[in-house]
Write an enzyme that holds these catalytic residues in place. Structure first.
Site, PDB file in Angstrom:
ATOM      1  N   GLU A   1       0.830  -1.201   0.000  1.00 23.18           N
ATOM      2  CA  GLU A   1       0.000   0.000   0.000  1.00 23.18           C
ATOM      3  C   GLU A   1       0.869   1.257   0.000  1.00 23.18           C
ATOM      4  O   GLU A   1       1.903   1.297   0.676  1.00 23.18           O
ATOM      5  CB  GLU A   1      -0.911   0.022   1.231  1.00 23.18           C
ATOM      6  CG  GLU A   1      -1.804  -1.205   1.374  1.00 23.18           C
ATOM      7  CD  GLU A   1      -2.836  -1.301   0.276  1.00 23.18           C
ATOM      8  OE1 GLU A   1      -3.190  -0.246  -0.296  1.00 23.18           O
ATOM      9  OE2 GLU A   1      -3.297  -2.420  -0.016  1.00 23.18           O
TER      10      GLU A   1
ATOM     11  N   HIS B   1     -26.647 -12.476  -3.703  1.00 20.62           N
ATOM     12  CA  HIS B   1     -25.274 -12.125  -3.339  1.00 20.62           C
ATOM     13  C   HIS B   1     -24.553 -13.318  -2.717  1.00 20.62           C
ATOM     14  O   HIS B   1     -23.378 -13.581  -3.010  1.00 20.62           O
ATOM     15  CB  HIS B   1     -25.320 -10.950  -2.356  1.00 20.62           C
ATOM     16  CG  HIS B   1     -24.062 -10.696  -1.594  1.00 20.62           C
ATOM     17  ND1 HIS B   1     -23.280  -9.569  -1.783  1.00 20.62           N
ATOM     18  CD2 HIS B   1     -23.440 -11.396  -0.604  1.00 20.62           C
ATOM     19  CE1 HIS B   1     -22.254  -9.604  -0.960  1.00 20.62           C
ATOM     20  NE2 HIS B   1     -22.333 -10.704  -0.224  1.00 20.62           N
TER      21      HIS B   1
ATOM     22  N   ARG C   1     -14.270 -14.747   6.284  1.00 21.76           N
ATOM     23  CA  ARG C   1     -14.834 -13.402   6.134  1.00 21.76           C
ATOM     24  C   ARG C   1     -15.533 -12.989   7.420  1.00 21.76           C
ATOM     25  O   ARG C   1     -15.977 -13.824   8.204  1.00 21.76           O
ATOM     26  CB  ARG C   1     -15.787 -13.317   4.943  1.00 21.76           C
ATOM     27  CG  ARG C   1     -17.197 -13.836   5.173  1.00 21.76           C
ATOM     28  CD  ARG C   1     -17.265 -15.342   5.235  1.00 21.76           C
ATOM     29  NE  ARG C   1     -18.628 -15.822   5.425  1.00 21.76           N
ATOM     30  CZ  ARG C   1     -18.910 -16.971   6.028  1.00 21.76           C
ATOM     31  NH1 ARG C   1     -17.948 -17.739   6.499  1.00 21.76           N
ATOM     32  NH2 ARG C   1     -20.165 -17.369   6.164  1.00 21.76           N
TER      33      ARG C   1
ATOM     34  N   THR D   1      -9.055  -0.188  -0.460  1.00 20.28           N
ATOM     35  CA  THR D   1      -8.956  -1.626  -0.226  1.00 20.28           C
ATOM     36  C   THR D   1      -7.569  -1.851   0.358  1.00 20.28           C
ATOM     37  O   THR D   1      -6.567  -1.525  -0.286  1.00 20.28           O
ATOM     38  CB  THR D   1      -9.111  -2.414  -1.539  1.00 20.28           C
ATOM     39  OG1 THR D   1     -10.432  -2.218  -2.043  1.00 20.28           O
ATOM     40  CG2 THR D   1      -8.861  -3.891  -1.319  1.00 20.28           C
TER      41      THR D   1
END
Length: 285
Positions: free
Chosen positions: A105, A205, A218, A266
């Protein structure tokens, strides 16, 4: 008469004395139990807090300032011990996870995920963390907060078949090395759908995600009204290809049309013990 009185008194004293001597000695008083040692500070139960609803979470990303490396090496070597002392101080009320983002990042070198049953406890930890040498040279580049909730849509009552699929899917990959933090915000059209319409969208979804749950862990946090986003999605995996395919499957569902924010940022990081992370970022330039 006087002699008789003296004799009676003397006899009485002898009687009393004789009675005392004749009785068995009283039992010794029991020894006092030693004072109980204070209980050791009990850390928050990690498995319990990560599965409970109503838990507060704070995500924050940080960029190390270049002038940190002007600090004497001896001081930087002590940075990890100082951070670990703060963790020890707060271990009864928070759990803290750390992730190295340097190299992945541009706007951050690491991020933290802090869970607490009380939002004030999470804030207290973060304030103390920023007061350490390492924290003082870490600029916050993103901060998001949320809470955990029970399933809103794919529950046993509302969607039993999909709920069974979710419950039966178990992560089977190698221990995750990578973590992602992705904020998501919905538009007003989403919130003006009926509950039944949103349930249908979430079923659409969820269905394509089921094959990936063996490769990707998750967790969902709710942020509406608490922050400038509606959800914080968090993932762990050791298979970046599987994660990429999961994201592609989610991009193709109709519910994606209701997103006004997906990412931005993100954030990708490697899962690290916080002590190792501080040492890595304190020694390298």
């Amino acid at each position: 008469m006087k002699v008789r009185c003296v004799s009676l008194v003397a006899a009485g004293l002898l009687t009393i004395a004789g009675s005392a001597i004749g009785q068995p000695a009283p039992a010794p008083m029991p020894a006092m139990a030693p004072a109980a040692k204070p209980a050791m500070n009990t850390p928050v139960d990690r498995a319990k807090i990560l599965s409970a609803p109503g838990v507060f979470v704070a995500f924050s990303t940080y960029k190390i300032r270049p002038d940190y490396f002007k600090v004497a090496l001896a001081e930087r070597k002590g940075a990890a011990d100082e951070v670990m002392a703060v963790l020890e101080k707060h271990k009864e009320k928070v759990i803290v996870d750390a992730y190295l983002t340097r190299g992945y990042e541009a706007k951050s070198d690491y991020f933290l995920r802090v869970h607490a049953y009380d939002a004030v406890a999470a804030q207290a930890f973060l304030v103390d963390f920023r007061a350490t040498r390492f924290g003082m040279y870490s600029d916050v580049t993103e901060s998001l907060v949320g809470i955990t909730k029970a399933l809103n849509y794919i529950s046993k009552d509302k969607s039993p078949d999909l709920n069974k699929g979710l419950s039966g899917a178990t992560y089977a990959g190698d221990a995750p090395r990578f973590a992602f933090m992705i904020p998501v915000k919905k538009n007003a059209d989403w919130w003006n759908l009926t509950d039944e319409q949103r349930l249908k969208e979430m079923e659409t979804h969820t269905l394509p995600t089921l094959p990936f749950l063996v490769n990707v862990k998750r967790k969902l946090y709710h942020s509406t009204g608490l922050d400038d986003t509606d959800f914080i999605t968090y993932f762990e995996t050791n298979d970046l290809g599987a994660f990429n395919n999961l994201m592609l499957s989610l991009a193709k569902v109709p519910e994606n049309k209701y997103h006004v924010r997906w990412g931005n940022p993100t954030v990708l990081g490697t899962i690290q013990p916080i002590e190792n992370l501080v040492k890595t970022l304190s020694m390298g330039n």
